[in-house]
Write a protein that holds these residues in place. Structure first.
Motif, mmCIF file in Angstrom:
data_model
loop_
_atom_site.group_PDB
_atom_site.id
_atom_site.type_symbol
_atom_site.label_atom_id
_atom_site.label_comp_id
_atom_site.label_asym_id
_atom_site.label_seq_id
_atom_site.Cartn_x
_atom_site.Cartn_y
_atom_site.Cartn_z
ATOM 1 N N THR A 326 -15.484 36.848 27.677
ATOM 2 C CA THR A 326 -15.171 36.629 26.422
ATOM 3 C C THR A 326 -15.563 35.493 25.749
ATOM 4 O O THR A 326 -15.271 34.265 26.379
ATOM 5 C CB THR A 326 -13.501 37.114 26.417
ATOM 6 N N PRO A 327 -16.246 35.374 24.452
ATOM 7 C CA PRO A 327 -16.623 34.241 24.043
ATOM 8 C C PRO A 327 -15.550 33.351 23.537
ATOM 9 O O PRO A 327 -14.302 33.882 23.334
ATOM 10 C CB PRO A 327 -17.599 34.623 22.745
ATOM 11 N N VAL A 328 -15.990 31.913 23.338
ATOM 12 C CA VAL A 328 -14.733 31.167 22.779
ATOM 13 C C VAL A 328 -14.894 30.212 21.695
ATOM 14 O O VAL A 328 -16.097 29.734 21.947
ATOM 15 C CB VAL A 328 -14.181 30.075 24.040
ATOM 16 N N ILE A 329 -14.230 30.134 20.751
ATOM 17 C CA ILE A 329 -14.216 29.293 19.843
ATOM 18 C C ILE A 329 -13.478 28.071 20.127
ATOM 19 O O ILE A 329 -12.103 28.474 20.306
ATOM 20 C CB ILE A 329 -13.791 29.732 18.329
ATOM 21 N N ALA A 330 -13.761 26.841 20.517
ATOM 22 C CA ALA A 330 -13.238 26.003 20.870
ATOM 23 C C ALA A 330 -13.173 24.306 20.116
ATOM 24 O O ALA A 330 -14.144 24.295 19.537
ATOM 25 C CB ALA A 330 -13.088 25.640 22.341
ATOM 26 N N ALA A 331 -11.980 23.651 20.289
ATOM 27 C CA ALA A 331 -11.999 22.553 19.833
ATOM 28 C C ALA A 331 -13.074 21.534 20.397
ATOM 29 O O ALA A 331 -12.969 21.428 21.707
ATOM 30 C CB ALA A 331 -10.612 21.592 19.554
ATOM 31 N N ASP A 332 -13.783 20.643 19.685
ATOM 32 C CA ASP A 332 -14.845 19.588 20.277
ATOM 33 C C ASP A 332 -13.991 18.520 20.604
ATOM 34 O O ASP A 332 -14.053 17.603 19.879
ATOM 35 C CB ASP A 332 -15.939 19.445 19.221
ATOM 36 N N ILE A 340 -18.329 24.682 27.733
ATOM 37 C CA ILE A 340 -19.009 25.757 26.610
ATOM 38 C C ILE A 340 -20.299 25.483 26.368
ATOM 39 O O ILE A 340 -20.696 24.201 25.979
ATOM 40 C CB ILE A 340 -18.080 25.924 25.196
ATOM 41 N N ARG A 341 -21.144 26.405 26.275
ATOM 42 C CA ARG A 341 -22.748 26.333 25.928
ATOM 43 C C ARG A 341 -22.557 26.308 24.417
ATOM 44 O O ARG A 341 -22.528 27.699 24.138
ATOM 45 C CB ARG A 341 -23.871 26.995 26.522
ATOM 46 N N ASP A 342 -22.643 25.329 23.606
ATOM 47 C CA ASP A 342 -22.333 25.583 22.107
ATOM 48 C C ASP A 342 -23.411 26.448 21.470
ATOM 49 O O ASP A 342 -24.527 26.036 21.720
ATOM 50 C CB ASP A 342 -22.305 24.419 21.460
ATOM 51 N N GLY A 343 -22.944 27.803 20.808
ATOM 52 C CA GLY A 343 -24.255 28.526 20.375
ATOM 53 C C GLY A 343 -24.524 29.430 21.133
ATOM 54 O O GLY A 343 -25.680 30.169 20.919
ATOM 55 N N VAL A 344 -24.170 29.465 22.519
ATOM 56 C CA VAL A 344 -24.704 30.347 23.508
ATOM 57 C C VAL A 344 -23.510 31.101 24.086
ATOM 58 O O VAL A 344 -23.508 32.521 24.069
ATOM 59 C CB VAL A 344 -25.278 29.572 24.723
ATOM 60 N N LEU A 371 -21.827 37.939 17.942
ATOM 61 C CA LEU A 371 -20.710 38.191 19.004
ATOM 62 C C LEU A 371 -21.321 38.835 20.172
ATOM 63 O O LEU A 371 -20.883 38.492 21.303
ATOM 64 C CB LEU A 371 -19.603 38.917 18.324
ATOM 65 N N LYS A 372 -22.298 39.664 20.090
ATOM 66 C CA LYS A 372 -22.865 40.417 21.365
ATOM 67 C C LYS A 372 -23.680 39.209 21.918
ATOM 68 O O LYS A 372 -23.579 39.364 23.260
ATOM 69 C CB LYS A 372 -23.807 41.717 20.631
ATOM 70 N N LYS A 373 -24.382 38.562 21.308
ATOM 71 C CA LYS A 373 -25.304 37.434 21.925
ATOM 72 C C LYS A 373 -24.229 36.718 22.779
ATOM 73 O O LYS A 373 -24.540 36.360 24.091
ATOM 74 C CB LYS A 373 -25.855 36.591 21.054
ATOM 75 N N TYR A 374 -23.337 36.221 22.077
ATOM 76 C CA TYR A 374 -22.229 35.242 23.115
ATOM 77 C C TYR A 374 -21.624 36.012 24.125
ATOM 78 O O TYR A 374 -21.590 35.629 25.426
ATOM 79 C CB TYR A 374 -20.908 34.862 22.062
ATOM 80 N N THR A 375 -21.240 37.123 23.825
ATOM 81 C CA THR A 375 -20.670 38.186 25.007
ATOM 82 C C THR A 375 -21.507 38.345 26.024
ATOM 83 O O THR A 375 -21.123 38.333 27.271
ATOM 84 C CB THR A 375 -20.057 39.478 24.384
ATOM 85 N N ASP A 376 -22.824 38.784 25.700
ATOM 86 C CA ASP A 376 -23.737 39.098 26.796
ATOM 87 C C ASP A 376 -24.067 37.873 27.598
ATOM 88 O O ASP A 376 -24.361 37.879 28.966
ATOM 89 C CB ASP A 376 -25.221 39.371 26.087
ATOM 90 N N ASN A 377 -23.949 36.671 26.895
ATOM 91 C CA ASN A 377 -24.350 35.234 27.794
ATOM 92 C C ASN A 377 -23.205 34.811 28.727
ATOM 93 O O ASN A 377 -23.280 34.149 29.497
ATOM 94 C CB ASN A 377 -24.651 34.326 26.637
ATOM 95 N N CYS A 378 -21.922 35.510 28.101
ATOM 96 C CA CYS A 378 -20.747 35.064 29.002
ATOM 97 C C CYS A 378 -21.185 35.722 30.522
ATOM 98 O O CYS A 378 -20.374 35.156 31.278
ATOM 99 C CB CYS A 378 -19.524 35.449 28.400
ATOM 100 N N ALA A 379 -21.865 36.652 30.546
ATOM 101 C CA ALA A 379 -21.869 37.457 31.555
ATOM 102 C C ALA A 379 -22.714 36.582 32.902
ATOM 103 O O ALA A 379 -22.400 36.703 34.116
ATOM 104 C CB ALA A 379 -22.902 38.738 31.532
ATOM 105 N N GLY A 380 -23.410 35.679 32.367
ATOM 106 C CA GLY A 380 -23.957 34.721 33.307
ATOM 107 C C GLY A 380 -23.127 33.384 33.668
ATOM 108 O O GLY A 380 -23.533 32.557 34.363
ATOM 109 N N VAL A 381 -21.833 33.314 33.103
ATOM 110 C CA VAL A 381 -21.200 31.921 33.297
ATOM 111 C C VAL A 381 -20.347 32.321 34.827
ATOM 112 O O VAL A 381 -19.614 33.212 35.015
ATOM 113 C CB VAL A 381 -19.960 31.908 32.191
#
Length: 403
Positions: A326-332, A340-344, A371-381
């Motif tokens: 699940t992607p995250v929007i987080a405070a910097d 977090i890989r910002d934008g990834v 959203l799909k891009k972020y979600t797919d990228n989370c698969a490699g975290v």
């Protein structure tokens, strides 16, 4: 290898306790002897063969013994005496310090080095920094009365703690915290520690402002023993989980929720701002969830929000969310952007900036491709498991022993 883990609480109480129990179990699985030293307590779940612990210090009760607390939280003769019994019995190669200030006190460092000299054998002292205590007496780098983020104690200007009543907004407690910090700075106590494990580069940077610590710092991110769940169908909600409090940015998030009435928000947790959640018609409060319930809620969320407004170190919430796909929007802020890989795998926003948070949430909610891009990228975290983490810790132990 014989390892003595020192922490003031030896029962489940918070993050440092979760840490010591997990690494202790893993080190034992790896064939090492592990014992624990800290306060005696009815809930204690780990210990030592010498059956030696300091007496329980409860700052909220304590009776007549509470009159002695101002002296014992600065320098504890009892802790030195009790840890000596454990040192004599266990004969450790490594003493791994964790959360020791106030109830145990750094006075135990002197007893460990005294025992080392008398035994004529090398003992490594390792410290895992779970907060900013060794450079900030209130450990959070925040003024409680105003919520202001602060590092005015930089350069050992610890009088700022008393001036701003930084410990529980109490003048007396803040004076005691200042006295403790000044004492151990004057004694140069922390230079007697061999290595300091920091769970983020941000923490290492802050601790390095103390010249006694600067050459001893190693960044080692927290471990996470969470298996990636099978792919699940995402549901139409945005998730926040954790403590409902000011420093966690919950008030800012609730303001954002009010400006996004078309979006369903789900909260899981509890805290002092719990009643405020009922004022937002698009917020559903699930309260506290067990591990499996929380895993399901995280996995099924479109994305989560981590709006913290204090200098977070290495928050498990940010790690868990991504590892559950699940992607995250987080405070910097603090160590958060290091996870977090910002934008990834998600995106960052300025802490406390409601308008920017609203913009980030709306963009990710409405842009299905992003959203799909972020979600797919989370698969490699993936983050270190406890086993991999402890292999690194053992390397640190051995290097310290051979210095």
């Amino acid at each position: 290898m014989k390892v003595l883990i020192v922490n003031k609480f030896l029962y489940p109480n918070g993050g440092s306790e979760t840490y010591i129990f997990q690494i202790g179990r893993q080190l034992q699985k790896m064939g090492h002897d592990v014992e624990y030293f800290g306060m005696e307590h009815a809930g204690r779940i780990v210990g030592n063969h010498a059956h030696s612990y300091t007496s329980d210090m409860d700052f909220h009760t304590g009776g007549i013994q509470k009159l002695l607390y101002p002296f014992r939280i600065i320098y504890s003769l009892e802790a030195r005496k009790k840890i000596r019994l454990v040192l004599d019995d266990l004969q450790p190669d490594v003493v791994h310090l964790n959360n020791i200030n106030f109830q145990i006190t750094p006075s135990v460092i002197y007893e460990i080095r005294k025992w080392e000299r008398q035994q004529k054998r090398r003992v490594a002292i390792i410290y895992t920094a779970h907060d900013y205590q060794w450079v900030c007496p209130n450990h959070m780098m925040m003024i409680p009365a105003t919520g202001e983020k602060c590092f005015r104690c930089e350069g050992a200007r610890f009088g700022e703690c008393s001036k701003n009543k930084c410990i529980h907004n109490s003048r007396m407690k803040s004076i005691l915290g200042t006295m403790e910090a000044q004492l151990y700075r004057w004694l140069k106590t922390y230079r007697r520690v061999d290595c300091i494990i920091c769970p983020s580069r941000f923490m290492a940077e802050k601790l390095s402002t103390n010249p006694l610590l600067a050459g001893k710092l190693i960044t080692l991110y927290n471990f996470l023993d969470k298996e990636k769940p099978e792919q699940v169908e995402k549901k139409d909600y945005v998730l926040y989980f954790g403590r409902y409090s000011e420093e966690k940015g919950v008030r800012t998030l609730l303001k954002a929720c009010e400006q996004l009435p078309e979006i369903q928000f789900v909260f899981a947790g509890g805290g002092p701002l719990k009643e405020k959640l009922a004022e937002c018609s698009n917020v559903r409060d699930l309260g506290f969830l067990n591990a499996e319930e929380l895993r399901k809620v995280i996995s099924e969320a479109r994305f989560s929000v981590f709006p913290s407004e204090w200098y977070e170190n290495c928050p498990f919430a940010v790690m868990e969310t991504q590892q559950y796909g699940t992607p995250v929007i987080a405070a910097d802020i603090g160590g958060v952007p290091e996870l977090i890989r910002d934008g990834v795998t998600g995106c960052l926003f300025e802490p406390g900036n409601t308008e920017q948070l609203v913009s980030r949430i709306r963009e990710l909610w409405e842009d299905s491709e992003l959203l799909k891009k972020y979600t797919d990228n989370c698969a490699g975290v993936m983050f270190d498991t406890t086993e991999i983490y402890c292999q690194k810790v053992i390397t640190i132990y051995r290097e310290a022993l051979h210095e």
